[in-house]
Design a protein around this motif. Structure first.
Motif, PDB file in Angstrom:
ATOM      1  N   UNK A 439      32.556  28.706  33.670  1.00 37.80           N
ATOM      2  CA  UNK A 439      33.902  29.138  33.274  1.00 37.80           C
ATOM      3  C   UNK A 439      33.871  30.528  32.657  1.00 37.80           C
ATOM      4  N   UNK A 440      32.845  30.809  31.828  1.00 41.08           N
ATOM      5  CA  UNK A 440      32.751  32.134  31.229  1.00 41.08           C
ATOM      6  C   UNK A 440      32.501  33.206  32.273  1.00 41.08           C
ATOM      7  N   UNK A 441      31.666  32.892  33.277  1.00 41.75           N
ATOM      8  CA  UNK A 441      31.428  33.858  34.355  1.00 41.75           C
ATOM      9  C   UNK A 441      32.727  34.128  35.107  1.00 41.75           C
ATOM     10  N   UNK A 442      33.503  33.072  35.369  1.00 40.36           N
ATOM     11  CA  UNK A 442      34.800  33.258  36.027  1.00 40.36           C
ATOM     12  C   UNK A 442      35.701  34.205  35.233  1.00 40.36           C
ATOM     13  N   UNK A 443      35.763  33.958  33.926  1.00 41.05           N
ATOM     14  CA  UNK A 443      36.633  34.774  33.065  1.00 41.05           C
ATOM     15  C   UNK A 443      36.147  36.221  33.032  1.00 41.05           C
ATOM     16  N   UNK A 444      34.844  36.414  32.847  1.00 48.76           N
ATOM     17  CA  UNK A 444      34.313  37.765  32.739  1.00 48.76           C
ATOM     18  C   UNK A 444      34.487  38.541  34.039  1.00 48.76           C
ATOM     19  N   UNK A 445      34.227  37.902  35.171  1.00 47.30           N
ATOM     20  CA  UNK A 445      34.389  38.592  36.440  1.00 47.30           C
ATOM     21  C   UNK A 445      35.849  38.945  36.693  1.00 47.30           C
ATOM     22  N   UNK A 446      36.746  38.082  36.218  1.00 55.43           N
ATOM     23  CA  UNK A 446      38.172  38.388  36.382  1.00 55.43           C
ATOM     24  C   UNK A 446      38.554  39.594  35.527  1.00 55.43           C
ATOM     25  N   UNK A 447      38.000  39.664  34.323  1.00 56.05           N
ATOM     26  CA  UNK A 447      38.267  40.821  33.465  1.00 56.05           C
ATOM     27  C   UNK A 447      37.813  42.120  34.141  1.00 56.05           C
ATOM     28  N   UNK A 448      36.624  42.080  34.733  1.00 53.57           N
ATOM     29  CA  UNK A 448      36.097  43.271  35.398  1.00 53.57           C
ATOM     30  C   UNK A 448      37.014  43.700  36.539  1.00 53.57           C
ATOM     31  N   UNK A 449      37.517  42.751  37.301  1.00 51.06           N
ATOM     32  CA  UNK A 449      38.430  43.088  38.400  1.00 51.06           C
ATOM     33  C   UNK A 449      39.708  43.716  37.873  1.00 51.06           C
ATOM     34  N   UNK A 450      40.248  43.129  36.813  1.00 44.75           N
ATOM     35  CA  UNK A 450      41.507  43.644  36.273  1.00 44.75           C
ATOM     36  C   UNK A 450      41.306  45.051  35.711  1.00 44.75           C
ATOM     37  N   UNK A 451      40.134  45.291  35.098  1.00 41.53           N
ATOM     38  CA  UNK A 451      39.883  46.628  34.549  1.00 41.53           C
ATOM     39  C   UNK A 451      39.732  47.639  35.675  1.00 41.53           C
ATOM     40  N   UNK A 452      39.032  47.240  36.781  1.00 42.57           N
ATOM     41  CA  UNK A 452      38.906  48.146  37.918  1.00 42.57           C
ATOM     42  C   UNK A 452      40.262  48.420  38.555  1.00 42.57           C
ATOM     43  N   UNK A 453      41.207  47.510  38.410  1.00 39.24           N
ATOM     44  CA  UNK A 453      42.547  47.700  38.966  1.00 39.24           C
ATOM     45  C   UNK A 453      43.397  48.627  38.110  1.00 39.24           C
ATOM     46  N   UNK A 454      42.856  49.130  37.000  1.00 38.41           N
ATOM     47  CA  UNK A 454      43.557  50.114  36.192  1.00 38.41           C
ATOM     48  C   UNK A 454      44.175  49.598  34.919  1.00 38.41           C
ATOM     49  N   UNK A 455      43.928  48.370  34.547  1.00 39.28           N
ATOM     50  CA  UNK A 455      44.522  47.816  33.336  1.00 39.28           C
ATOM     51  C   UNK A 455      43.708  48.214  32.114  1.00 39.28           C
ATOM     52  N   UNK A 456      44.393  48.258  30.985  1.00 44.78           N
ATOM     53  CA  UNK A 456      43.740  48.593  29.720  1.00 44.78           C
ATOM     54  C   UNK A 456      42.838  47.443  29.293  1.00 44.78           C
ATOM     55  N   UNK A 457      41.933  47.690  28.347  1.00 46.50           N
ATOM     56  CA  UNK A 457      41.033  46.609  27.905  1.00 46.50           C
ATOM     57  C   UNK A 457      41.772  45.353  27.440  1.00 46.50           C
ATOM     58  N   UNK A 458      42.821  45.531  26.631  1.00 46.58           N
ATOM     59  CA  UNK A 458      43.517  44.341  26.135  1.00 46.58           C
ATOM     60  C   UNK A 458      44.224  43.624  27.260  1.00 46.58           C
ATOM     61  N   UNK A 459      44.781  44.376  28.223  1.00 48.54           N
ATOM     62  CA  UNK A 459      45.424  43.741  29.378  1.00 48.54           C
ATOM     63  C   UNK A 459      44.399  43.024  30.259  1.00 48.54           C
ATOM     64  N   UNK A 460      43.232  43.638  30.431  1.00 41.19           N
ATOM     65  CA  UNK A 460      42.188  43.030  31.257  1.00 41.19           C
ATOM     66  C   UNK A 460      41.686  41.738  30.618  1.00 41.19           C
ATOM     67  N   UNK A 461      41.546  41.756  29.287  1.00 40.43           N
ATOM     68  CA  UNK A 461      41.084  40.549  28.594  1.00 40.43           C
ATOM     69  C   UNK A 461      42.107  39.427  28.748  1.00 40.43           C
ATOM     70  N   UNK A 462      43.361  39.739  28.475  1.00 39.03           N
ATOM     71  CA  UNK A 462      44.410  38.720  28.602  1.00 39.03           C
ATOM     72  C   UNK A 462      44.494  38.176  30.027  1.00 39.03           C
ATOM     73  N   UNK A 463      44.468  39.085  31.011  1.00 41.32           N
ATOM     74  CA  UNK A 463      44.573  38.652  32.415  1.00 41.32           C
ATOM     75  C   UNK A 463      43.355  37.838  32.814  1.00 41.32           C
ATOM     76  N   UNK A 464      42.179  38.202  32.299  1.00 44.69           N
ATOM     77  CA  UNK A 464      40.966  37.461  32.627  1.00 44.69           C
ATOM     78  C   UNK A 464      41.066  36.002  32.209  1.00 44.69           C
ATOM     79  N   UNK A 465      41.522  35.775  30.981  1.00 45.24           N
ATOM     80  CA  UNK A 465      41.643  34.393  30.502  1.00 45.24           C
ATOM     81  C   UNK A 465      42.788  33.656  31.207  1.00 45.24           C
TER      82      UNK A 465
END
Length: 849
Positions: A439-465
């Motif tokens: 589950x943590x790998x899923x969340x972390x990989x999702x954060x990385x994708x969201x950050x590569x898509x141009x989202x800010x760190x806080x947005x990437x964290x929220x979207x990842x979870x």
């Protein structure tokens, strides 16, 4: 990223409770006893495979019950007709139809006889409903005018149900008399009783004490004729011939002069004149009066003491015995005299019980199993924790903190529930270590994708979870379904595995999401980084574009060939079936003083005439596994075979460490239940995925999982790994693991169908697989890091289980990545643009209407 005080308090309370309930299991008993009374003291209950002991599954002997009831009914009929009403009759018994046939010497009295025997009708109450009941007897007449009485099937079933309940109480008294701690005695089904006694390694003695009916009766010996003469000339009316303990036979009156139910006490002792072991007994007031009356009227005659249809002793009554006490002599040792006293004090079983399953584990083997399990768990934990730090740095530390808390919560829940921890249960916890980081790998990989898509760190964290949560729920619930099926369809160690696996799934949902997000929130509040550097190591680089759909036809062709080979091997070669499925006895022995000689063991056993005997190395060089086919003659013959093997091997310094004996009846049931369990799991998961996704996803997931099951079962057939009850657990767990991978890929395909409406479906599936393959490879690697230590250090008992799990998890990843996509296309999944085009004519038609 907003955490309310209530949410923080919940995390703190759950963590504190988990620690408080888990700690007692790791502390010495004297430390636990000194704890304040308000702190929990309950510990995890170790299964028999971890602490040693005996496991017996007993079944009420229905044939014996029916035979005895027919004999009793025959006596009642004779008494009612001949003695009370003066109607002469000849009664015959048909055991096949449970029927008594009555031929009257005076046919004119048929109606009077019919009325008299109908008074014997007995209504047996249903304990579940506590009202009404069923008639035990049905009355009829043969074509030639003879009267019949038949035991009804409903009556037999109700009688057996009542006898099981009574038997449990008698067994509990007997086991308590042995001074054992924490025995488990419970009903299984309508006609079985499960007995587990931890720390009691003498299964033969336990079996003798538990399964013996111990029905004590007193009969007068028929005078003036020996048993041999009676058998030659014909038995006098109202007499029977029974074997005696000294090897002879006795002719006694069938009627019971006095029953053992009148006993109030029985104690082992020694005869003052001969010094031999005897059992002294004492009657209650009613029994003392009856005993005194019998001995007063029959001075000079012989009086037989009968236990379970065997004459223990038949002394001559020298004088009236008025004190209400006496003694039983025979060829007793101090231990057998003590055991007989235990049986008589606890009372007779209301029915004879057959041992249909027996498992005995030596305490030293249990200690070895604990050591093996802990070694595998520690090695797996270190590997997984180290890898997460290497792969994710600080974020890996967050995941590891959640993982440690997850394990604590599992032990805390096991302690709080009083659940039993078995060796497969330890394997379940170790497997959870690998699965918990998924589950943590899923969340972390999702954060990385969201950050590569141009989202800010806080947005990437929220979207990842947020965006990973749905996938986490789907993947965990599919595994939970498999665990639930395992629990209800399995038994013993398999249920222990199911419990730990289910608890690990539930606690993982809490720790991997809530606890990890809490740590990330605290860290982000302190650091406020401009960018998130989440991953430090990966197997597959970002931006990978592997054309899976282009090579899929070759891969599917390979899978079809491999599946056909697995099915062909299973059909033509078959399996190395364990005792669980074929019946018989498995005995693990250990050589004292050096490595075992398998050839010498085989030589020692060749002359015992036990039928097919297999001897093979097992685990360490000192261990040998002996498998013996089920013996003709039932449980007594099986136990005699074990005794022969023990005696033969003891001469060469071999010690018994573990014994498993399973009857043919139970082995057939286990094989059937295992097959049903796999089918139920697949069906339940099919329904769940159908509801959560679309029907194409459900059918593709089940097809993919069926492929993995076939490949894993083929592994057992081709390699000759033993296929036993834990193998079914391995297959069902693989169903959950395989679907975990499939659901992750399917979830991304479904998301991309909404996002890329005009992309061709093969390209969209390739994109989805490439987006998730980083997560899949990392997760699979952590699962393997947990499984490989189990293979290497988990012990021989679960070796086939862990090898199958390791192979199956690799096959599951392969099928989820490469096979699932083409199957979706073949089942008619369409891209959104194709769906929209198909909908346009229908919308136009509705508009024109």
């Amino acid at each position: 990223m907003q955490f309310s005080p209530i949410r923080t308090a919940i995390i703190a309370i759950v963590a504190l409770l988990g620690v408080l309930f888990a700690i007692p299991s790791f502390l010495p008993e004297n430390v636990r006893e000194s704890w304040p009374g308000f702190l929990p003291r309950q510990t995890v209950v170790l299964g028999l495979d971890l602490q040693g002991g005996s496991h017996l599954l007993l079944q009420v002997n229905q044939e014996g019950i029916v035979t005895e009831r027919l004999q009793s009914l025959r006596r009642d009929v004779r008494n009612v007709l001949a003695n009370q009403n003066g109607i002469g009759n000849i009664t015959t018994t048909d055991a096949a139809t449970n029927t008594l046939t009555i031929e009257l010497t005076d046919p004119s009295q048929k109606e009077a006889a019919r009325s008299a025997i109908q008074s014997l009708q007995n209504t047996i109450g249903n304990s579940l409903l506590a009202v009404g009941g069923v008639n035990e007897l049905s009355f009829g007449e043969t074509p030639d005018g003879k009267l019949t009485i038949t035991l009804t099937p409903e009556g037999v079933e109700q009688r057996m149900s009542a006898l099981v309940a009574q038997s449990i109480e008698v067994i509990r008294k007997r086991v308590d008399e042995l001074g054992t701690t924490e025995p488990q005695i419970q009903r299984q089904g309508t006609n079985r009783v499960l007995v587990q006694v931890p720390g009691f390694g003498d299964s033969q003695r336990l079996k003798d004490i538990i399964s013996r009916t111990a029905r004590l009766t007193f009969h007068m010996v028929y005078p003036g004729m020996s048993a041999a003469q009676a058998e030659a000339q014909g038995l006098p009316a109202g007499t029977i011939v029974l074997p005696s303990q000294d090897g002879g036979k006795e002719l006694i009156y069938e009627d019971v002069a006095l029953g053992g139910e009148s006993l109030t006490d029985a104690q082992p002792g020694f005869d003052q004149q001969t010094g031999r072991s005897v059992v002294s007994f004492k009657f209650d007031t009613r029994g003392a009066v009856t005993f005194s009356d019998i001995t007063s009227k029959n001075v000079g005659k012989r009086f037989a003491i009968v236990l379970d249809n065997q004459v223990l002793t038949a002394p001559v009554i020298q004088q009236p015995i008025t004190g209400g006490s006496g003694q039983i002599s025979g060829s007793f040792t101090p231990q057998t005299a003590n055991d007989l006293a235990v049986l008589l004090r606890a009372g007779a079983l209301p029915a004879s019980l057959d041992v249909v399953e027996e498992r005995t584990v030596d305490a030293s083997l249990g200690a070895d199993s604990i050591r093996s399990g802990l070694t595998a768990g520690i090695v797996a934990g270190i590997l997984v924790v180290t890898f997460m730090v290497v792969a994710y740095g600080l974020w890996g530390v967050f995941a590891n903190v959640s993982l440690v808390l997850n394990i604590i919560l599992i032990f805390g829940a096991l302690s709080m529930l009083g659940a039993t921890l078995t060796l497969p249960g330890i394997a379940g916890i170790v497997l959870t270590i690998g699965m918990a980081v998924d589950a943590n790998v899923l969340i972390y990989e999702r954060m990385r994708e969201e950050q590569r898509a141009g989202k800010s760190p806080i947005q990437a964290i929220n979207a990842g979870f947020e965006r990973a949560w749905g996938t986490i729920i789907d993947s965990h619930l599919t595994q939970l379904i498999a665990a639930i099926v395992l629990y209800f369809m399995g038994s013993g160690p398999v249920q222990g595995f199911a419990v730990t696996l289910a608890l690990g799934i539930l606690t993982s949902l809490f720790t991997s999401y809530t606890v990890t997000s809490y740590q990330v929130k605290l860290w982000y509040g302190l650091r406020r980084p401009k960018t998130l550097r989440i991953q430090h190591f990966r197997f597959i680089p970002d931006g990978t574009k592997i054309p899976f759909m282009k090579i899929s036809r070759y891969v599917i062709a390979f899978s079809i060939v491999a599946s056909l080979a697995s099915i062909g091997s299973a059909y033509f070669k078959g399996f190395n079936l364990g005792i669980d499925f074929v019946g018989g006895t498995a005995i693990e022995v250990q050589h004292v003083g050096g490595p075992a000689d398998v050839g010498k063991v085989r030589e020692l056993l060749d002359g015992l005439n036990l039928g097919e005997v297999q001897v093979q190395g097992f685990g360490t060089p000192e261990d040998v596994l002996v498998r013996v086919q089920a013996q003709e003659g039932g449980q007594d013959a099986d136990q005699a075979a074990v005794s022969k093997i023990r005696t033969a091997l003891a001469s060469d310094n071999y010690e018994l460490r573990r014994t498993e004996a399973v009857s043919g009846t139970v082995s057939g049931e286990l094989a059937w239940k295992g097959t049903i369990a796999v089918l139920i799991a697949l069906g339940a998961i099919l329904i769940y995925i159908w509801v959560r996704f679309e029907w194409q996803f459900a059918l593709a997931a089940v097809t993919t999982t069926t492929h993995d099951v076939i490949m894993t079962i083929g592994l057992f057939s081709i390699t000759g790994l033993e296929f036993n009850l834990t193998s079914i657990a391995a297959v069902l767990t693989l169903v959950g693991l395989s679907l975990n991978e499939t659901v992750v890929v399917s979830d991304r395909i479904r998301e991309n169908l909404r996002k890329h409406r005009k992309m061709p479906l093969p390209d969209l599936i390739d994109l989805s697989i490439n987006q998730t393959i980083v997560r899949t490879s990392l997760t699979q690697f952590t699962v393997l890091l947990a499984l490989i230590p189990l293979v290497l250090f988990g012990g021989e008992v679960i070796r086939s289980f862990t090898i199958a799990m390791t192979f199956g998890s690799i096959v599951g990843m392969y099928s989820s990545i490469i096979i699932n996509g083409p199957i979706l296309i073949n089942f008619g999944l369409k891209a959104r643009s194709e769906t929209d085009e198909a909908e346009k004519p229908r919308k136009a038609d509705r508009a024109s209407v």
